[in-house]
Scaffold this motif. Structure first.
Motif, PDB file in Angstrom:
ATOM      1  N   UNK A  86      25.795 -11.337  -1.781  1.00  0.00           N
ATOM      2  CA  UNK A  86      26.610 -10.240  -2.328  1.00  0.00           C
ATOM      3  C   UNK A  86      25.888  -8.937  -2.009  1.00  0.00           C
ATOM      4  N   UNK A  87      26.576  -7.807  -2.244  1.00  0.00           N
ATOM      5  CA  UNK A  87      25.963  -6.499  -1.964  1.00  0.00           C
ATOM      6  C   UNK A  87      24.657  -6.355  -2.743  1.00  0.00           C
ATOM      7  N   UNK A  88      24.704  -6.741  -4.019  1.00  0.00           N
ATOM      8  CA  UNK A  88      23.513  -6.581  -4.863  1.00  0.00           C
ATOM      9  C   UNK A  88      22.384  -7.499  -4.380  1.00  0.00           C
ATOM     10  N   UNK A  89      22.734  -8.745  -4.033  1.00  0.00           N
ATOM     11  CA  UNK A  89      21.685  -9.673  -3.555  1.00  0.00           C
ATOM     12  C   UNK A  89      21.070  -9.164  -2.248  1.00  0.00           C
ATOM     13  N   UNK A  90      21.912  -8.646  -1.363  1.00  0.00           N
ATOM     14  CA  UNK A  90      21.371  -8.145  -0.079  1.00  0.00           C
ATOM     15  C   UNK A  90      20.444  -6.945  -0.314  1.00  0.00           C
ATOM     16  N   UNK A  91      20.797  -6.095  -1.289  1.00  0.00           N
ATOM     17  CA  UNK A  91      19.934  -4.945  -1.608  1.00  0.00           C
ATOM     18  C   UNK A  91      18.608  -5.442  -2.195  1.00  0.00           C
ATOM     19  N   UNK A  92      18.681  -6.446  -3.057  1.00  0.00           N
ATOM     20  CA  UNK A  92      17.457  -7.008  -3.654  1.00  0.00           C
ATOM     21  C   UNK A  92      16.565  -7.601  -2.559  1.00  0.00           C
ATOM     22  N   UNK A  93      17.197  -8.314  -1.625  1.00  0.00           N
ATOM     23  CA  UNK A  93      16.425  -8.910  -0.521  1.00  0.00           C
ATOM     24  C   UNK A  93      15.747  -7.811   0.298  1.00  0.00           C
ATOM     25  N   UNK A  94      16.482  -6.737   0.609  1.00  0.00           N
ATOM     26  CA  UNK A  94      15.868  -5.651   1.396  1.00  0.00           C
ATOM     27  C   UNK A  94      14.699  -5.023   0.651  1.00  0.00           C
ATOM     28  N   UNK A  95      14.901  -4.780  -0.647  1.00  0.00           N
ATOM     29  CA  UNK A  95      13.831  -4.172  -1.438  1.00  0.00           C
ATOM     30  C   UNK A  95      12.582  -5.062  -1.422  1.00  0.00           C
ATOM     31  N   UNK A  96      12.770  -6.357  -1.652  1.00  0.00           N
ATOM     32  CA  UNK A  96      11.609  -7.240  -1.786  1.00  0.00           C
ATOM     33  C   UNK A  96      10.985  -7.633  -0.455  1.00  0.00           C
ATOM     34  N   UNK A  97      11.764  -7.569   0.630  1.00  0.00           N
ATOM     35  CA  UNK A  97      11.131  -7.797   1.947  1.00  0.00           C
ATOM     36  C   UNK A  97      10.099  -6.698   2.195  1.00  0.00           C
ATOM     37  N   UNK A  98      10.481  -5.465   1.831  1.00  0.00           N
ATOM     38  CA  UNK A  98       9.536  -4.350   2.008  1.00  0.00           C
ATOM     39  C   UNK A  98       8.327  -4.538   1.113  1.00  0.00           C
ATOM     40  N   UNK A  99       8.553  -4.941  -0.132  1.00  0.00           N
ATOM     41  CA  UNK A  99       7.426  -5.075  -1.061  1.00  0.00           C
ATOM     42  C   UNK A  99       6.510  -6.234  -0.661  1.00  0.00           C
ATOM     43  N   UNK A 100       7.104  -7.343  -0.199  1.00  0.00           N
ATOM     44  CA  UNK A 100       6.269  -8.489   0.215  1.00  0.00           C
ATOM     45  C   UNK A 100       5.392  -8.071   1.401  1.00  0.00           C
ATOM     46  N   UNK A 101       5.967  -7.291   2.312  1.00  0.00           N
ATOM     47  CA  UNK A 101       5.195  -6.856   3.475  1.00  0.00           C
ATOM     48  C   UNK A 101       4.099  -5.867   3.041  1.00  0.00           C
ATOM     49  N   UNK A 102       4.495  -4.842   2.268  1.00  0.00           N
ATOM     50  CA  UNK A 102       3.573  -3.752   1.934  1.00  0.00           C
ATOM     51  C   UNK A 102       2.531  -4.163   0.888  1.00  0.00           C
ATOM     52  N   UNK A 103       2.957  -4.960  -0.086  1.00  0.00           N
ATOM     53  CA  UNK A 103       2.041  -5.297  -1.197  1.00  0.00           C
ATOM     54  C   UNK A 103       1.372  -6.663  -1.004  1.00  0.00           C
ATOM     55  N   UNK A 104       1.855  -7.458  -0.035  1.00  0.00           N
ATOM     56  CA  UNK A 104       1.307  -8.798   0.147  1.00  0.00           C
ATOM     57  C   UNK A 104       0.752  -9.026   1.544  1.00  0.00           C
ATOM     58  N   UNK A 105       1.651  -9.039   2.529  1.00  0.00           N
ATOM     59  CA  UNK A 105       1.210  -9.389   3.889  1.00  0.00           C
ATOM     60  C   UNK A 105       0.169  -8.395   4.427  1.00  0.00           C
ATOM     61  N   UNK A 106       0.457  -7.077   4.300  1.00  0.00           N
ATOM     62  CA  UNK A 106      -0.479  -6.086   4.865  1.00  0.00           C
ATOM     63  C   UNK A 106      -1.840  -6.116   4.171  1.00  0.00           C
ATOM     64  N   UNK A 107      -1.909  -6.197   2.829  1.00  0.00           N
ATOM     65  CA  UNK A 107      -3.228  -6.325   2.204  1.00  0.00           C
ATOM     66  C   UNK A 107      -4.010  -7.543   2.704  1.00  0.00           C
ATOM     67  N   UNK A 108      -3.351  -8.692   2.856  1.00  0.00           N
ATOM     68  CA  UNK A 108      -4.076  -9.888   3.322  1.00  0.00           C
ATOM     69  C   UNK A 108      -4.543  -9.669   4.769  1.00  0.00           C
ATOM     70  N   UNK A 109      -3.638  -9.168   5.618  1.00  0.00           N
ATOM     71  CA  UNK A 109      -4.007  -8.941   7.031  1.00  0.00           C
ATOM     72  C   UNK A 109      -5.120  -7.890   7.114  1.00  0.00           C
ATOM     73  N   UNK A 110      -4.998  -6.803   6.339  1.00  0.00           N
ATOM     74  CA  UNK A 110      -6.038  -5.758   6.372  1.00  0.00           C
ATOM     75  C   UNK A 110      -7.368  -6.302   5.857  1.00  0.00           C
ATOM     76  N   UNK A 111      -7.304  -7.166   4.843  1.00  0.00           N
ATOM     77  CA  UNK A 111      -8.537  -7.756   4.308  1.00  0.00           C
ATOM     78  C   UNK A 111      -9.260  -8.522   5.415  1.00  0.00           C
ATOM     79  N   UNK A 112      -8.569  -9.503   6.005  1.00  0.00           N
ATOM     80  CA  UNK A 112      -9.260 -10.383   6.961  1.00  0.00           C
ATOM     81  C   UNK A 112      -9.652  -9.616   8.227  1.00  0.00           C
ATOM     82  N   UNK A 113      -8.796  -8.697   8.656  1.00  0.00           N
ATOM     83  CA  UNK A 113      -9.075  -8.005   9.916  1.00  0.00           C
ATOM     84  C   UNK A 113     -10.211  -6.987   9.768  1.00  0.00           C
ATOM     85  N   UNK A 114     -10.501  -6.572   8.517  1.00  0.00           N
ATOM     86  CA  UNK A 114     -11.574  -5.600   8.322  1.00  0.00           C
ATOM     87  C   UNK A 114     -12.885  -6.221   7.876  1.00  0.00           C
ATOM     88  N   UNK A 115     -12.892  -7.571   7.639  1.00  0.00           N
ATOM     89  CA  UNK A 115     -14.174  -8.152   7.215  1.00  0.00           C
ATOM     90  C   UNK A 115     -14.639  -9.315   8.091  1.00  0.00           C
TER      91      UNK A 115
END
Ligand SMILES: N[C@@H](CCC(=O)N[C@@H](CS)C(=O)NCC(=O)O)C(=O)O
Length: 210
Positions: A86-115
Motif C-alpha cells: 500500500x502507499x503507507x507500506x511503501x513509504x515505510x519501506x523507503x524510510x527504513x531502507x534509508x535508516x538500515x543503510x545509514x544507521x546499520x550497514x554504513x556503521x558496520x562497514x565503516x567500523x571494519x574498513x577503518x580498523x
C-alpha cells in the motif's frame, strides 16, 4: 540480465536473497574481490565505482547499487511484492531502507574498513585509495550497537516481520547487515529477545528456500 556478484560480500548477498524470495534465476558472474578483479578494465567499464553488485541489463545498461537493482527487479517481477503493498507500506519501506543503510550497514562497514589491516588504504570502496581513521572505527562500533536496539524496538511492535504481517526487503537488508556485523565481531551487548526470535526466523526461512 547478468548479476555481478561476490559470494562472501554483504551487498550482493542482499540482491541474491531478494532473487530467491522472488523466485528469479539470473546468470551470475563472480568478481573476485580478494584478487582485486573489481579494478580490472573489463569490470571498471561496466561499473566505474568498482563495487559489487552490478546488474547488467540486456541493452547493456548497468545498475550499480543493491537497492536500485532490487527496485528494478520489483517492477519487472512484481510478485510477491517486497517493497510494500500500500502507499503507507511503501513509504515505510523507503524510510527504513534509508535508516538500515545509514544507521546499520554504513556503521558496520565503516567500523571494519577503518580498523582491519585487510582494508589498509581501502577505508571506502571505490577506485581511489582512502586512508583509515582508527577513531572513526570506535565511533561506528557504538552506532552499530545502537542499531541492534533500533531493530529490536521495531520488532517489539511490528512482527513477525519488520513491516508487520508481510515479509519485505527490509527483512533482507536488515538481516544481511546483522550477519555482516556478526562476522565483524559486532554483537548486541545484551540479549535482545525480539531481535533473536526474528534472526532465527530469518535463518529458517532462508534455509527453507535454499
Ligand atoms: N551501496 C553499495 C555498496 C557496494 C559495496 O560497497 N560493495 C562492496 C562489497 S559489499 C565492494 O564492492 N567492495 C569492493 C572494494 O572494497 O573494493 C550497494 O549497496 O550496492
Amino acid at each position: 540480465m547478468k548479476l555481478y556478484d561476490y559470494e562472501t560480500a554483504p551487498s550482493p548477498r542482499k540482491v541474491r536473497i531478494f532473487l530467491v524470495k522472488k523466485g528469479i534465476e539470473l546468470e551470475t558472474i563472480s568478481v573476485n574481490l580478494p584478487q582485486k578483479e573489481q579494478f580490472a578494465d573489463w569490470y571498471r567499464q561496466k561499473n566505474p565505482n568498482c563495487t559489487v553488485p552490478s546488474l547488467e541489463l540486456n541493452d547493456g545498461t548497468v545498475l550499480c547499487e543493491s537497492e536500485a537493482i532490487c527496485h528494478y527487479l520489483e517492477e519487472i517481477y512484481p510478485n510477491p511484492p517486497l517493497f510494500g503493498r500500500s502507499t503507507m507500506e511503501r513509504a515505510f519501506v523507503n524510510e527504513w531502507l534509508q535508516r538500515i543503510d545509514f544507521e546499520g550497514y554504513l556503521p558496520v562497514a565503516n567500523f571494519i574498513r577503518n580498523c582491519s589491516d585487510a582494508f589498509k588504504d581501502r577505508a571506502l570502496p571505490g577506485p581511489k585509495p582512502v586512508a583509515q581513521i582508527p577513531e572513526l572505527a570506535e565511533r561506528e562500533r557504538d552506532r552499530a550497537q545502537q542499531f541492534f536496539y533500533t531493530i529490536n524496538d521495531i520488532l517489539e511492535s511490528n512482527n513477525p516481520w519488520l513491516l508487520g504481517k508481510y515479509f519485505s526487503i527490509l527483512d533482507i537488508f536488515a538481516f544481511v547487515t546483522l550477519e555482516f556485523a556478526d562476522k565483524c565481531q559486532l554483537q548486541p551487548e545484551e540479549e535482545l529477545n525480539a531481535l533473536e526470535i526474528w534472526l532465527q526466523k530469518m535463518r529458517d526461512s532462508l534455509e527453507a528456500t535454499n
